[in-house]
Each structure stands twice: as structure tokens, then as C-alpha cells.
Design a protein around this motif. Structure first.
Motif, PDB file in Angstrom:
ATOM      1  N   THR A  11      -6.518   8.677  -6.216  1.00  0.00           N
ATOM      2  CA  THR A  11      -6.841   7.779  -7.166  1.00  0.00           C
ATOM      3  C   THR A  11      -8.062   7.976  -7.893  1.00  0.00           C
ATOM      4  O   THR A  11      -8.939   8.471  -7.312  1.00  0.00           O
ATOM      5  N   MET A  12      -8.277   7.706  -9.202  1.00  0.00           N
ATOM      6  CA  MET A  12      -9.455   7.972 -10.000  1.00  0.00           C
ATOM      7  C   MET A  12      -9.844   6.514 -10.206  1.00  0.00           C
ATOM      8  O   MET A  12     -11.196   6.314  -9.916  1.00  0.00           O
ATOM      9  N   THR A  13      -9.321   5.586 -10.762  1.00  0.00           N
ATOM     10  CA  THR A  13      -9.798   4.293 -10.970  1.00  0.00           C
ATOM     11  C   THR A  13      -9.280   3.083 -10.279  1.00  0.00           C
ATOM     12  O   THR A  13      -9.207   2.010 -10.678  1.00  0.00           O
ATOM     13  N   GLY A  14      -8.311   3.431  -9.184  1.00  0.00           N
ATOM     14  CA  GLY A  14      -8.117   2.365  -8.352  1.00  0.00           C
ATOM     15  C   GLY A  14      -6.503   1.899  -8.345  1.00  0.00           C
ATOM     16  O   GLY A  14      -6.027   1.017  -7.651  1.00  0.00           O
ATOM     17  N   THR A  15      -5.840   2.137  -9.406  1.00  0.00           N
ATOM     18  CA  THR A  15      -4.354   1.566  -9.696  1.00  0.00           C
ATOM     19  C   THR A  15      -3.582   2.126  -8.620  1.00  0.00           C
ATOM     20  O   THR A  15      -2.919   1.132  -7.891  1.00  0.00           O
ATOM     21  N   ALA A  16      -3.666   3.445  -8.250  1.00  0.00           N
ATOM     22  CA  ALA A  16      -2.618   3.813  -7.074  1.00  0.00           C
ATOM     23  C   ALA A  16      -3.156   3.382  -5.726  1.00  0.00           C
ATOM     24  O   ALA A  16      -2.151   2.961  -4.753  1.00  0.00           O
ATOM     25  N   GLN A  17      -4.375   3.036  -5.511  1.00  0.00           N
ATOM     26  CA  GLN A  17      -4.975   2.079  -4.485  1.00  0.00           C
ATOM     27  C   GLN A  17      -4.431   0.755  -4.312  1.00  0.00           C
ATOM     28  O   GLN A  17      -3.896   0.377  -3.154  1.00  0.00           O
ATOM     29  N   LEU A  18      -4.440   0.031  -5.157  1.00  0.00           N
ATOM     30  CA  LEU A  18      -3.904  -1.168  -5.591  1.00  0.00           C
ATOM     31  C   LEU A  18      -2.353  -1.093  -5.096  1.00  0.00           C
ATOM     32  O   LEU A  18      -1.848  -2.017  -4.266  1.00  0.00           O
ATOM     33  N   CYS A  19      -1.714  -0.341  -5.754  1.00  0.00           N
ATOM     34  CA  CYS A  19      -0.320  -0.167  -5.418  1.00  0.00           C
ATOM     35  C   CYS A  19       0.042   0.116  -3.834  1.00  0.00           C
ATOM     36  O   CYS A  19       1.052  -0.330  -3.261  1.00  0.00           O
ATOM     37  N   GLN A  21      -2.086  -0.872  -1.429  1.00  0.00           N
ATOM     38  CA  GLN A  21      -2.266  -1.920  -0.727  1.00  0.00           C
ATOM     39  C   GLN A  21      -1.203  -3.040  -0.802  1.00  0.00           C
ATOM     40  O   GLN A  21      -0.757  -3.614   0.307  1.00  0.00           O
ATOM     41  N   GLU A  22      -0.497  -3.187  -1.823  1.00  0.00           N
ATOM     42  CA  GLU A  22       0.840  -3.909  -2.126  1.00  0.00           C
ATOM     43  C   GLU A  22       1.873  -3.631  -1.200  1.00  0.00           C
ATOM     44  O   GLU A  22       2.619  -4.300  -0.581  1.00  0.00           O
ATOM     45  N   MET A  23       1.992  -2.153  -1.158  1.00  0.00           N
ATOM     46  CA  MET A  23       3.185  -1.665  -0.247  1.00  0.00           C
ATOM     47  C   MET A  23       2.796  -1.744   1.091  1.00  0.00           C
ATOM     48  O   MET A  23       3.789  -2.149   2.002  1.00  0.00           O
ATOM     49  N   GLU A  24       1.592  -1.668   1.522  1.00  0.00           N
ATOM     50  CA  GLU A  24       1.197  -1.815   2.902  1.00  0.00           C
ATOM     51  C   GLU A  24       1.620  -3.137   3.336  1.00  0.00           C
ATOM     52  O   GLU A  24       2.090  -3.588   4.424  1.00  0.00           O
ATOM     53  N   LEU A  25       0.949  -4.240   2.433  1.00  0.00           N
ATOM     54  CA  LEU A  25       1.392  -5.735   2.737  1.00  0.00           C
ATOM     55  C   LEU A  25       2.812  -5.788   3.001  1.00  0.00           C
ATOM     56  O   LEU A  25       3.282  -6.902   3.594  1.00  0.00           O
ATOM     57  N   GLY A 136       4.058  -0.833 -19.871  1.00  0.00           N
ATOM     58  CA  GLY A 136       4.009  -2.153 -19.967  1.00  0.00           C
ATOM     59  C   GLY A 136       4.215  -2.833 -18.774  1.00  0.00           C
ATOM     60  O   GLY A 136       4.089  -3.983 -18.288  1.00  0.00           O
ATOM     61  N   ILE A 137       4.732  -2.143 -17.731  1.00  0.00           N
ATOM     62  CA  ILE A 137       5.393  -2.876 -16.398  1.00  0.00           C
ATOM     63  C   ILE A 137       4.274  -2.506 -15.458  1.00  0.00           C
ATOM     64  O   ILE A 137       3.515  -1.223 -15.556  1.00  0.00           O
ATOM     65  N   LEU A 138       3.826  -3.432 -14.648  1.00  0.00           N
ATOM     66  CA  LEU A 138       2.719  -3.267 -13.704  1.00  0.00           C
ATOM     67  C   LEU A 138       3.029  -2.269 -12.653  1.00  0.00           C
ATOM     68  O   LEU A 138       4.164  -2.882 -11.952  1.00  0.00           O
ATOM     69  N   PRO A 139       2.422  -1.361 -12.295  1.00  0.00           N
ATOM     70  CA  PRO A 139       2.870  -0.627 -11.193  1.00  0.00           C
ATOM     71  C   PRO A 139       2.901  -1.216  -9.987  1.00  0.00           C
ATOM     72  O   PRO A 139       3.564  -0.750  -9.113  1.00  0.00           O
ATOM     73  N   GLU A 140       1.790  -2.150  -9.749  1.00  0.00           N
ATOM     74  CA  GLU A 140       1.891  -2.786  -8.345  1.00  0.00           C
ATOM     75  C   GLU A 140       3.421  -3.533  -8.135  1.00  0.00           C
ATOM     76  O   GLU A 140       3.612  -3.669  -6.994  1.00  0.00           O
ATOM     77  N   GLU A 141       3.817  -4.076  -9.042  1.00  0.00           N
ATOM     78  CA  GLU A 141       5.035  -5.071  -8.929  1.00  0.00           C
ATOM     79  C   GLU A 141       6.606  -4.026  -8.717  1.00  0.00           C
ATOM     80  O   GLU A 141       7.158  -4.374  -8.113  1.00  0.00           O
ATOM     81  N   TRP A 146      10.328  -0.619  -5.210  1.00  0.00           N
ATOM     82  CA  TRP A 146      10.416   0.521  -5.029  1.00  0.00           C
ATOM     83  C   TRP A 146      10.272   1.077  -3.369  1.00  0.00           C
ATOM     84  O   TRP A 146      11.021   1.659  -2.691  1.00  0.00           O
ATOM     85  N   CYS A 147       9.015   0.453  -2.758  1.00  0.00           N
ATOM     86  CA  CYS A 147       8.988   0.731  -1.383  1.00  0.00           C
ATOM     87  C   CYS A 147       9.784   0.158  -0.464  1.00  0.00           C
ATOM     88  O   CYS A 147      10.419   0.894   0.620  1.00  0.00           O
ATOM     89  N   GLN A 148      10.642  -1.014  -0.734  1.00  0.00           N
ATOM     90  CA  GLN A 148      11.605  -1.535   0.013  1.00  0.00           C
ATOM     91  C   GLN A 148      12.801  -0.615   0.011  1.00  0.00           C
ATOM     92  O   GLN A 148      13.388  -0.299   1.098  1.00  0.00           O
ATOM     93  N   GLN A 149      13.219  -0.142  -1.137  1.00  0.00           N
ATOM     94  CA  GLN A 149      14.504   0.661  -1.209  1.00  0.00           C
ATOM     95  C   GLN A 149      13.968   1.954  -0.522  1.00  0.00           C
ATOM     96  O   GLN A 149      14.874   2.537   0.135  1.00  0.00           O
ATOM     97  N   TRP A 150      12.809   2.441  -0.650  1.00  0.00           N
ATOM     98  CA  TRP A 150      12.273   3.666   0.163  1.00  0.00           C
ATOM     99  C   TRP A 150      12.392   3.654   1.616  1.00  0.00           C
ATOM    100  O   TRP A 150      12.943   4.410   2.198  1.00  0.00           O
ATOM    101  N   LEU A 151      11.806   2.506   2.034  1.00  0.00           N
ATOM    102  CA  LEU A 151      11.926   2.263   3.638  1.00  0.00           C
ATOM    103  C   LEU A 151      13.437   2.120   4.181  1.00  0.00           C
ATOM    104  O   LEU A 151      13.825   2.951   5.102  1.00  0.00           O
ATOM    105  N   ALA A 152      14.317   1.550   3.364  1.00  0.00           N
ATOM    106  CA  ALA A 152      15.847   1.519   3.707  1.00  0.00           C
ATOM    107  C   ALA A 152      16.163   3.045   3.758  1.00  0.00           C
ATOM    108  O   ALA A 152      16.943   3.384   4.747  1.00  0.00           O
ATOM    109  N   LYS A 153      15.887   4.031   2.874  1.00  0.00           N
ATOM    110  CA  LYS A 153      16.403   5.414   3.037  1.00  0.00           C
ATOM    111  C   LYS A 153      15.533   5.859   4.145  1.00  0.00           C
ATOM    112  O   LYS A 153      16.232   6.744   4.832  1.00  0.00           O
ATOM    113  N   VAL A 154      14.340   5.838   4.323  1.00  0.00           N
ATOM    114  CA  VAL A 154      13.892   6.235   5.443  1.00  0.00           C
ATOM    115  C   VAL A 154      14.387   5.845   6.778  1.00  0.00           C
ATOM    116  O   VAL A 154      14.600   6.873   7.688  1.00  0.00           O
TER     117      VAL A 154
END
Ligand SMILES: Cc1cc2nc3c(=O)[nH]c(=O)nc-3n(C[C@H](O)[C@H](O)[C@H](O)COP(=O)(O)O)c2cc1C
Length: 160
Positions: A11-19, A21-25, A136-141, A146-154
Motif C-alpha cells: 500500500t501507498m496511502t493505506g487503502t489496501a491496509q484498510l481492506c 483489516q476488514e478481511m482479517e476481522l 465509486g464502490i468502497l473497496p473495504e465493502e 469477496w473474502c468470504q467467497q474466497w475463503l469458501a474456495k480455499v
């Protein structure tokens, strides 16, 4: 044994980090243990070591410059490219961030990691996500869904 996931953040400005954190939670519970690491200071041994076989990696990275990985991911990316470890036991996913305004290099940060990990023999689980900052879509949402679907595939692809 719980499933262990390591999220690697570029990340450069923290957006990926925010995402991340949401996925970890969202993912971290009794059955899944999640660890989030900024890519600063990481090297190829993280993916080539023995413990890499017991976990799944999720690369969560934005794109900068002319389709480059962010500065904090550069040393890790270059180390993998130089050392070229055998990653045939590694499984990973990619949640990429970018902006379609950069049409020629849209989401290349995630793409660069995806291409390199695949070249080194790692197996991607699920499709590489490509978030578009100009949508216009918030990446953290999106990340949450996305991460729930990814976890199911994992879990479906979990070796016995
Ligand atoms: C100077 C600059 C260069 C960028 N270059 C690209 C690019 O080449 N391709 C792309 O898809 N997005 C590009 N982006 C968009 C970012 O990747 C996007 O805004 C992302 O959400 C930022 O996430 P971060 O805060 O985690 O770094 C660029 C943004 C900036 C400010």
C-alpha cells in the motif's frame, strides 16, 4: 486444526491496509486464524520456508507509478523475482486495487504478484479481484464480500 491465512499488504496511502483489516476481522474466528503483514521488510523466505505450506497467502496490494507495485512491496517482489524459490506448495489469492483511469496498467500491482507467484509454481485460489477506485464502490465493502467467497474456495480446495 484451524486454517491459517496470512494477508500480505502492499500500500501507498493505506487503502489496501484498510481492506486487509476488514478481511482479517471478517475471517478470523475459531476455525480460521488470520495474520496481516505489511510487505515492508519481507523477503522470499516467507513463501519458501516450511511454514508456508501450512498456510494460505492473500496478497492485498494497490498499484502505483506506471503499473508498479507500491514502494513498500518492491523489495519483497524483487527478492522473489531474483531468488525464484520453488513455490509449488504455496496457495494464494489476490485482492488488487487500482483505478481504471490508468487504462494501460489497470490493477497491475496485483497482476505482477499473481504472474510471478504462478511462474514460481504457486497455485492461485479463486479469481484475482480487481478493485476500481473510480467506480465509486468502497473497496473495504467489496473486500468483505469477496473474502468470504474466497475463503469458501480455499476450504473447498483444502488438501486432505
Ligand atoms: C500516483 C498514482 C499512480 C497510480 N498508478 C496506478 C496504475 O498504474 N494502475 C492502477 O490501476 N491504479 C493506479 N493508481 C491508483 C491506486 O492504485 C488506487 O487509488 C488504490 O486504491 C490506492 O490504494 P493504496 O491507498 O492502498 O495505495 C495510482 C494512484 C496514484 C496516486
Amino acid at each position: 486444526m484451524p486454517l491459517r491465512i496470512t494477508i500480505l499488504v502492499g500500500t501507498m496511502t493505506g487503502t489496501a491496509q484498510l481492506c486487509a483489516q476488514e478481511m482479517e476481522l471478517a475471517l478470523d474466528d475459531g476455525d480460521t486464524q488470520v495474520q496481516t503483514l505489511l510487505m515492508d521488510g519481507l523477503d522470499a523466505s516467507l513463501l519458501s520456508g516450511e511454514s508456508a505450506r501450512e498456510r494460505v497467502f492473500l496478497v492485498c496490494t494497490s498499484t502505483y507509478g506506471q503499473g508498479d507495485v507500491p514502494d513498500n512491496a518492491r523489495a519483497f517482489y524483487e527478492d522473489l523475482k531474483a531468488k525464484r524459490p520453488d513455490l509449488s506448495r504455496v496457495r494464494y489469492g489476490v485482492f488488487g486495487l487500482g483505478d481504471r483511469t490508468y487504462a494501460e496498467t489497470f490493477n497491475f500491482g496485483g497482476k505482477r504478484f499473481d504472474d510471478l507467484l504462478a511462474e514460481l509454481g504457486a497455485e492461485r485460489i479463486g479469481e484475482r479481484h480487481m478493485h476500481d477506485a473510480s467506480s465509486g464502490i468502497l473497496p473495504e465493502e467489496t473486500a468483505l464480500e469477496w473474502c468470504q467467497q474466497w475463503l469458501a474456495k480455499v476450504r473447498e480446495s483444502q488438501p486432505a
